[in-house]
Scaffold this motif. Structure first.
Motif, mmCIF file in Angstrom:
data_model
loop_
_atom_site.group_PDB
_atom_site.id
_atom_site.type_symbol
_atom_site.label_atom_id
_atom_site.label_comp_id
_atom_site.label_asym_id
_atom_site.label_seq_id
_atom_site.Cartn_x
_atom_site.Cartn_y
_atom_site.Cartn_z
ATOM 1 N N PRO A 8 -4.311 4.942 -19.340
ATOM 2 C CA PRO A 8 -4.461 5.707 -18.096
ATOM 3 C C PRO A 8 -5.879 6.239 -17.883
ATOM 4 N N THR A 9 -6.076 6.811 -16.714
ATOM 5 C CA THR A 9 -7.350 7.438 -16.334
ATOM 6 C C THR A 9 -7.800 8.476 -17.358
ATOM 7 N N ALA A 10 -9.091 8.428 -17.699
ATOM 8 C CA ALA A 10 -9.715 9.428 -18.576
ATOM 9 C C ALA A 10 -9.099 9.498 -19.972
ATOM 10 N N ASP A 30 -15.549 -3.623 -17.617
ATOM 11 C CA ASP A 30 -14.765 -2.466 -17.182
ATOM 12 C C ASP A 30 -14.084 -2.903 -15.884
ATOM 13 N N THR A 31 -12.817 -3.306 -15.969
ATOM 14 C CA THR A 31 -12.168 -3.878 -14.774
ATOM 15 C C THR A 31 -11.876 -2.816 -13.715
ATOM 16 N N GLY A 32 -11.803 -1.546 -14.131
ATOM 17 C CA GLY A 32 -11.588 -0.467 -13.167
ATOM 18 C C GLY A 32 -12.719 -0.413 -12.146
ATOM 19 N N THR A 76 -13.690 8.128 -5.584
ATOM 20 C CA THR A 76 -13.614 6.667 -5.585
ATOM 21 C C THR A 76 -12.492 6.194 -6.509
ATOM 22 N N GLY A 77 -12.258 6.925 -7.610
ATOM 23 C CA GLY A 77 -11.154 6.589 -8.511
ATOM 24 C C GLY A 77 -9.822 6.635 -7.764
ATOM 25 N N GLY A 78 -9.668 7.623 -6.905
ATOM 26 C CA GLY A 78 -8.449 7.747 -6.103
ATOM 27 C C GLY A 78 -8.308 6.577 -5.135
ATOM 28 N N LEU A 79 -9.422 6.188 -4.506
ATOM 29 C CA LEU A 79 -9.388 5.043 -3.573
ATOM 30 C C LEU A 79 -9.020 3.762 -4.334
ATOM 31 N N ALA A 80 -9.598 3.628 -5.547
ATOM 32 C CA ALA A 80 -9.333 2.438 -6.376
ATOM 33 C C ALA A 80 -7.847 2.343 -6.695
ATOM 34 N N SER A 81 -7.260 3.474 -7.041
ATOM 35 C CA SER A 81 -5.846 3.485 -7.383
ATOM 36 C C SER A 81 -5.013 3.051 -6.157
ATOM 37 N N VAL A 89 -5.036 -7.918 -3.365
ATOM 38 C CA VAL A 89 -6.224 -7.417 -4.066
ATOM 39 C C VAL A 89 -6.177 -7.859 -5.531
ATOM 40 N N ARG A 90 -5.012 -7.713 -6.158
ATOM 41 C CA ARG A 90 -4.886 -8.073 -7.580
ATOM 42 C C ARG A 90 -5.122 -9.571 -7.756
ATOM 43 N N GLU A 91 -4.624 -10.345 -6.789
ATOM 44 C CA GLU A 91 -4.797 -11.794 -6.850
ATOM 45 C C GLU A 91 -6.278 -12.152 -6.684
ATOM 46 N N ARG A 96 -11.732 -13.689 -11.509
ATOM 47 C CA ARG A 96 -12.976 -13.116 -12.011
ATOM 48 C C ARG A 96 -12.778 -12.503 -13.416
ATOM 49 N N GLN A 97 -11.665 -11.779 -13.570
ATOM 50 C CA GLN A 97 -11.370 -11.136 -14.860
ATOM 51 C C GLN A 97 -10.998 -12.187 -15.897
ATOM 52 N N ARG A 98 -10.235 -13.177 -15.469
ATOM 53 C CA ARG A 98 -9.757 -14.234 -16.358
ATOM 54 C C ARG A 98 -10.956 -15.044 -16.890
ATOM 55 N N ASP A 110 -11.391 -3.701 -20.445
ATOM 56 C CA ASP A 110 -10.506 -2.543 -20.374
ATOM 57 C C ASP A 110 -9.979 -2.358 -18.963
ATOM 58 N N GLY A 111 -8.754 -1.829 -18.882
ATOM 59 C CA GLY A 111 -8.128 -1.648 -17.570
ATOM 60 C C GLY A 111 -6.715 -1.106 -17.691
ATOM 61 N N ARG A 112 -5.820 -1.653 -16.865
ATOM 62 C CA ARG A 112 -4.429 -1.188 -16.854
ATOM 63 C C ARG A 112 -3.462 -2.310 -17.236
ATOM 64 N N ASP A 113 -3.856 -3.565 -16.907
ATOM 65 C CA ASP A 113 -2.936 -4.704 -17.063
ATOM 66 C C ASP A 113 -3.585 -5.842 -17.825
ATOM 67 N N ILE A 114 -4.569 -5.518 -18.660
ATOM 68 C CA ILE A 114 -5.295 -6.591 -19.362
ATOM 69 C C ILE A 114 -4.370 -7.292 -20.372
ATOM 70 N N GLY A 115 -3.680 -6.499 -21.183
ATOM 71 C CA GLY A 115 -2.808 -7.084 -22.206
ATOM 72 C C GLY A 115 -1.497 -7.623 -21.653
ATOM 73 N N LEU A 161 -1.192 12.463 -10.518
ATOM 74 C CA LEU A 161 -0.874 11.673 -9.332
ATOM 75 C C LEU A 161 -1.265 10.207 -9.535
ATOM 76 N N ARG A 162 -2.465 9.998 -10.114
ATOM 77 C CA ARG A 162 -2.922 8.620 -10.330
ATOM 78 C C ARG A 162 -2.092 7.922 -11.400
ATOM 79 N N ASP A 163 -1.714 8.659 -12.449
ATOM 80 C CA ASP A 163 -0.841 8.092 -13.503
ATOM 81 C C ASP A 163 0.443 7.582 -12.873
ATOM 82 N N ASN A 168 3.991 3.346 -11.537
ATOM 83 C CA ASN A 168 5.175 3.008 -10.750
ATOM 84 C C ASN A 168 4.955 1.944 -9.694
ATOM 85 N N ARG A 169 3.756 1.399 -9.600
ATOM 86 C CA ARG A 169 3.552 0.362 -8.580
ATOM 87 C C ARG A 169 4.340 -0.873 -8.984
ATOM 88 N N LYS A 170 4.647 -1.684 -7.965
ATOM 89 C CA LYS A 170 5.511 -2.843 -8.196
ATOM 90 C C LYS A 170 4.807 -3.893 -9.038
HETATM 91 O O1 DC Z 1 -10.022 2.828 -15.078
HETATM 92 P P1 DC Z 1 -10.440 3.426 -13.750
HETATM 93 O O2 DC Z 1 -10.154 4.900 -13.637
HETATM 94 O O3 DC Z 1 -11.865 3.102 -13.411
HETATM 95 O O4 DC Z 1 -9.513 2.675 -12.662
HETATM 96 C C1 DC Z 1 -9.477 3.069 -11.314
HETATM 97 C C2 DC Z 1 -8.192 2.558 -10.669
HETATM 98 O O5 DC Z 1 -8.222 1.131 -10.584
HETATM 99 C C3 DC Z 1 -6.904 2.883 -11.413
HETATM 100 O O6 DC Z 1 -6.357 4.122 -10.985
HETATM 101 C C4 DC Z 1 -5.989 1.729 -11.099
HETATM 102 C C5 DC Z 1 -6.922 0.584 -10.816
HETATM 103 N N1 DC Z 1 -7.003 -0.433 -11.883
HETATM 104 C C6 DC Z 1 -5.994 -1.371 -11.936
HETATM 105 O O7 DC Z 1 -5.056 -1.311 -11.135
HETATM 106 N N2 DC Z 1 -6.054 -2.378 -12.844
HETATM 107 C C7 DC Z 1 -7.057 -2.447 -13.731
HETATM 108 N N3 DC Z 1 -7.093 -3.451 -14.607
HETATM 109 C C8 DC Z 1 -8.086 -1.469 -13.712
HETATM 110 C C9 DC Z 1 -8.027 -0.451 -12.783
#
Ligand code: DC
Length: 209
Positions: A8-10, A30-32, A76-81, A89-91, A96-98, A110-115, A161-163, A168-170
């Motif tokens: 998660p964030t931070a 840093d994929t975030g 910007t972190g909030g907008l990213a979330s 967007v994920r597609e 690029r990440q792959r 590093d990110g949220r869905d790398i593994g 809120l961001r967690d 919980n996103r689909k």
């Molecule tokens: O890690 P970060 O705080 O920089 O990420 C910002 C937002 O980007 C995070 O709230 C959700 C999204 N994110 C994501 O959905 N998938 C990732 N691999 C990285 C970040």
């Protein structure tokens, strides 16, 4: 070797990922930052981050945007979330990440869905986390030390809120991959947490006798 660091964030996953990259001599992504660039580009273009079409258009952000210090802000972190919930967007960011992950010699991402989604075959996966209180305190000190005003309760509320949105996103929600090793660093210093991360990666890559 490919190392996936999610959390998660931070949580300190960025610091850990950078340290692992330096330790093993691997490139780091840093994929975030990619999602942050999309979120910020939507704002610059006057679009709506909750609109999938606006967010998709913003995936064509200029490469120079990745160096903009505004990408690191809480706003910007909030907008990213928000833009990260959109399938398109994920597609758009997937290849690029792959490509980065599968480059010759390996990489750390590093990110949220790398593994779970981007590199399910990664040799070592860490899920880095810490309590909301510990994360809010770190973010607060970071901001105050860099001369910015900060309110620890507002930071904690924003992190929760961001967690919630990320978990919980689909699509590709934040979750620990079944084969990821957990690193809870609520009570660890940055250095202790890096040492632990290296030990965990070693436990995955050192052949068992
Ligand atoms: O890690 P970060 O705080 O920089 O990420 C910002 C937002 O980007 C995070 O709230 C959700 C999204 N994110 C994501 O959905 N998938 C990732 N691999 C990285 C970040």
């Amino acid at each position: 070797m490919i190392i996936a660091v999610d959390g998660p964030t931070a949580s300190g996953k960025g610091t850990i990922a950078r340290a692992l990259a330096a330790h093993y001599g691997l490139p780091h992504l840093d994929t975030g930052l990619l999602y942050r660039a999309v979120g910020y580009q939507v704002l610059l273009a006057g679009g709506d981050p909750d609109s999938e079409a606006d967010a998709l258009a913003a995936c064509a952000f200029p490469p120079t945007l990745l160096g903009d210090p505004e990408l690191r802000s809480e706003a910007t972190g909030g907008l990213a979330s928000r833009v990260s919930v959109h399938h398109a967007v994920r597609e758009a960011l997937y290849e690029r990440q792959r490509a980065f992950a599968t480059q010759e010699g390996g990489a750390v991402l590093d990110g949220r869905d790398i593994g779970t989604v981007i590199v399910p075959e990664a040799e070592a996966k860490l899920f880095v986390t810490a309590s909301v209180e510990a994360r809010a305190k770190r973010r607060y000190l970071e901001m105050v030390n860099s001369g910015r005003e900060a309110d620890i309760d507002a930071i904690a509320a924003d992190l929760s809120l961001r967690d919630e949105r990320d978990r919980n996103r689909k699509e590709a929600p934040l979750r620990q991959a079944d084969d990821a090793l957990l690193l809870d660093n609520s009570d660890l210093s940055a250095q202790a947490s890096i040492d632990r991360a290296i030990a965990l990666v070693e436990s995955r890559i050192t052949p068992r006798r």
